[in-house]
Design an enzyme around this catalytic site. Structure first.
Site, PDB file in Angstrom:
ATOM      1  N   ARG A  56     -68.176  34.886  49.307  1.00 47.81           N
ATOM      2  CA  ARG A  56     -68.854  35.277  50.550  1.00 47.81           C
ATOM      3  C   ARG A  56     -67.892  35.799  51.603  1.00 47.81           C
ATOM      4  O   ARG A  56     -68.254  36.566  52.483  1.00 47.81           O
ATOM      5  CB  ARG A  56     -69.605  34.046  51.093  1.00 47.81           C
ATOM      6  N   TYR A 109     -83.945  53.504  66.941  1.00 49.14           N
ATOM      7  CA  TYR A 109     -84.601  53.287  65.645  1.00 49.14           C
ATOM      8  C   TYR A 109     -85.694  52.214  65.807  1.00 49.14           C
ATOM      9  O   TYR A 109     -85.417  51.119  66.333  1.00 49.14           O
ATOM     10  CB  TYR A 109     -83.519  52.850  64.652  1.00 49.14           C
ATOM     11  N   ASP A 181     -75.615  53.013  67.517  1.00 48.52           N
ATOM     12  CA  ASP A 181     -76.065  53.285  66.155  1.00 48.52           C
ATOM     13  C   ASP A 181     -75.650  54.734  65.879  1.00 48.52           C
ATOM     14  O   ASP A 181     -76.245  55.669  66.396  1.00 48.52           O
ATOM     15  CB  ASP A 181     -77.585  53.108  66.067  1.00 48.52           C
ATOM     16  N   LYS A 206     -77.577  55.544  54.448  1.00 49.36           N
ATOM     17  CA  LYS A 206     -77.857  56.973  54.617  1.00 49.36           C
ATOM     18  C   LYS A 206     -76.693  57.801  54.047  1.00 49.36           C
ATOM     19  O   LYS A 206     -76.604  57.969  52.855  1.00 49.36           O
ATOM     20  CB  LYS A 206     -78.140  57.267  56.090  1.00 49.36           C
TER      21      LYS A 206
HETATM   22  C1  LIG Z   1     -82.429  53.993  58.502  1.00 50.98           C
HETATM   23  C2  LIG Z   1     -81.829  53.681  59.808  1.00 50.98           C
HETATM   24  C3  LIG Z   1     -81.415  52.386  60.118  1.00 50.98           C
HETATM   25  C4  LIG Z   1     -81.665  51.221  59.199  1.00 50.98           C
HETATM   26  O1  LIG Z   1     -80.966  51.299  58.005  1.00 50.98           O
HETATM   27  P1  LIG Z   1     -81.462  50.457  56.739  1.00 50.98           P
HETATM   28  O2  LIG Z   1     -80.294  50.498  55.839  1.00 50.98           O
HETATM   29  O3  LIG Z   1     -82.671  51.165  56.241  1.00 50.98           O
HETATM   30  O4  LIG Z   1     -81.777  49.081  57.230  1.00 50.98           O
HETATM   31  C5  LIG Z   1     -80.804  52.174  61.322  1.00 50.98           C
HETATM   32  N1  LIG Z   1     -80.611  53.164  62.196  1.00 50.98           N
HETATM   33  C6  LIG Z   1     -81.005  54.415  61.951  1.00 50.98           C
HETATM   34  C7  LIG Z   1     -80.760  55.471  62.965  1.00 50.98           C
HETATM   35  C8  LIG Z   1     -81.635  54.718  60.750  1.00 50.98           C
HETATM   36  O5  LIG Z   1     -82.061  55.959  60.523  1.00 50.98           O
END
Ligand SMILES: *Cc1c(COP(=O)(O)O)cnc(C)c1O
Length: 390
Positions: A56, A109, A181, A206
């Site tokens: 972990r 988001y 973010d 992403k």
């Molecule tokens: C998809 C997304 C997230 C979340 O990511 P996950 O891996 O799906 O939890 C956070 N911020 C933005 C801008 C996103 O497009």
């Protein structure tokens, strides 16, 4: 070679793993582990040196990805989370506590908004949503107990670009931290920590993973927030399976070239859409027509492949006729993979500080790595269905 002497394209290829440390293999091993055995009792009791202690707490696989992201972000350190949303909640929980006030951009988001409105609220953290275009005006919203200003630029779905240097200056002047973010740009196209941001998050699901086959998040921190981040990450028991960490590292190695192609393909499609009579507006920050284009050009070194466009107002049936017949644009959430995607956007319930001028249907596209002329032909046929209604 010091981290400062090399360029990002080289860094994404080499950072984080030293082949000579592992028999010359180009990639690190995928270490499946819980128990790590100690040489002797003294080492187990902490009286001797040993690099790894428990699955972990990190493995050569997770270290390789964390170190690569740290180098790319110019951060003090990075931790991994099992999804982008988990990375966001972890970043926030690292610095927020009962009685604190949080400022969040209205174009955040959607699930981040839900996290604040449910878990953080229950913990006694008060959230205020602000206009993403507030800039230096954020100063007027900062209270004595404002602990964190959260940003996302460009914003989800509507792609407002934020004036990060102005927000950072105002927040730091009042002792508040700033988080971002940065999933859209990745640190290849926008460098939050160099701009003074304390916590930089990516949904690595992403563009880092890049192939729509794993969930992953990263939180990189400046020295101002790394200790708190590391402590919270450890206390909450957050860790990621080694196969997914490995997919993140594997994706990262080609992220530089993929992003360049997403930018070219995305802009080719965006410019074409701008010329179509049934398209009202294209919300892509790299287009000169975008209201925040000047800010984007000042702070970003490129664009990725995600943007939206607004259609002429027509019944939803027309939009469905367009979307349902698309050949190369899949209908689905997430983005950042090699393939193109489209979704109809509903902003109801996920905007509270700003008003969306609802002049038509909003469609979000992720433009993938296909030939953009094939994508344009696909959209062209789609817009014809939109006009005809079948
Ligand atoms: C998809 C997304 C997230 C979340 O990511 P996950 O891996 O799906 O939890 C956070 N911020 C933005 C801008 C996103 O497009």
């Amino acid at each position: 070679m010091s981290n400062d002497d090399i360029r990002d394209a080289t860094r994404v290829v080499h950072a984080g793993h030293e082949p000579k440390d592992f028999h010359g293999f180009v990639n690190p091993p995928v270490v499946h582990a819980s128990t790590v055995l100690y040489r002797d009792t003294d080492t187990l009791l902490g009286r001797g040196e040993q690099r790894y202690h428990y699955g972990r707490h990190g493995t050569p696989t997770s270290d390789a990805l964390e170190d690569a992201i740290t180098a790319l972000e110019g951060a003090e350190g990075t931790v991994l989370a099992p999804s982008g949303l988990a990375a966001i909640s972890l970043a926030m929980l690292s610095v927020l506590g009962s009685g604190d006030h949080l400022l969040i951009t209205d174009s955040v988001y959607g699930p981040t908004r839900q996290f604040c409105e449910t878990v953080l609220k229950r913990m006694g953290v008060e959230t205020t949503f602000y206009d993403p275009r507030v800039g230096a005006g954020i100063a007027a919203l900062i209270r004595d107990n404002t602990r964190l200003v959260w940003t996302e630029s460009p914003g989800s779905l509507t792609f407002e670009v934020q004036d990060l240097p102005a927000i950072v200056a105002a927040a730091h002047a009042r002792g508040a931290l700033v988080g971002i973010d940065n999933t859209w740009a990745t640190p290849l196209l926008f460098k939050p920590i160099a701009m003074g941001v304390d916590l930089s998050v990516m949904a690595a699901t992403k563009y880092v993973v890049g192939h729509s086959d794993a969930m992953l998040g990263t939180v990189a921190a400046a020295p101002s927030a790394f200790k708190a981040l590391k402590q919270t990450h450890r206390a909450m028991g957050i860790c990621v399976g080694p196969d997914d960490v490995y997919l993140g590292l594997r994706g990262l190695r080609t992220m530089g070239v993929r992003l360049k192609q997403h930018e070219i393909n995305g802009l080719t499609v965006a410019h074409w859409l701008e010329r179509q009579s049934v398209v009202r507006r294209v919300l892509h920050p790299a287009l000169p027509s975008h209201p925040d284009h000047v800010l984007w050009a000042r702070d970003f070194s490129g664009a990725s492949g995600l943007f939206s466009f607004v259609l002429q107002p027509q019944p939803m049936e027309r939009v469905k006729a367009m979307l349902d017949g698309l050949k190369f644009f899949g209908l689905g959430f997430s983005w950042g993979g090699f393939e193109s995607l489209a979704i109809p956007v509903r902003l109801a319930g996920i905007r509270s500080a700003t008003r969306w001028e609802g002049e038509g249907s909003l469609i979000r596209l992720h433009v993938g790595l296909e030939d953009p002329q094939d994508l344009i032909a696909d959209l062209d046929a789609g817009l014809r269905r939109f006009v005809r209604g079948i």
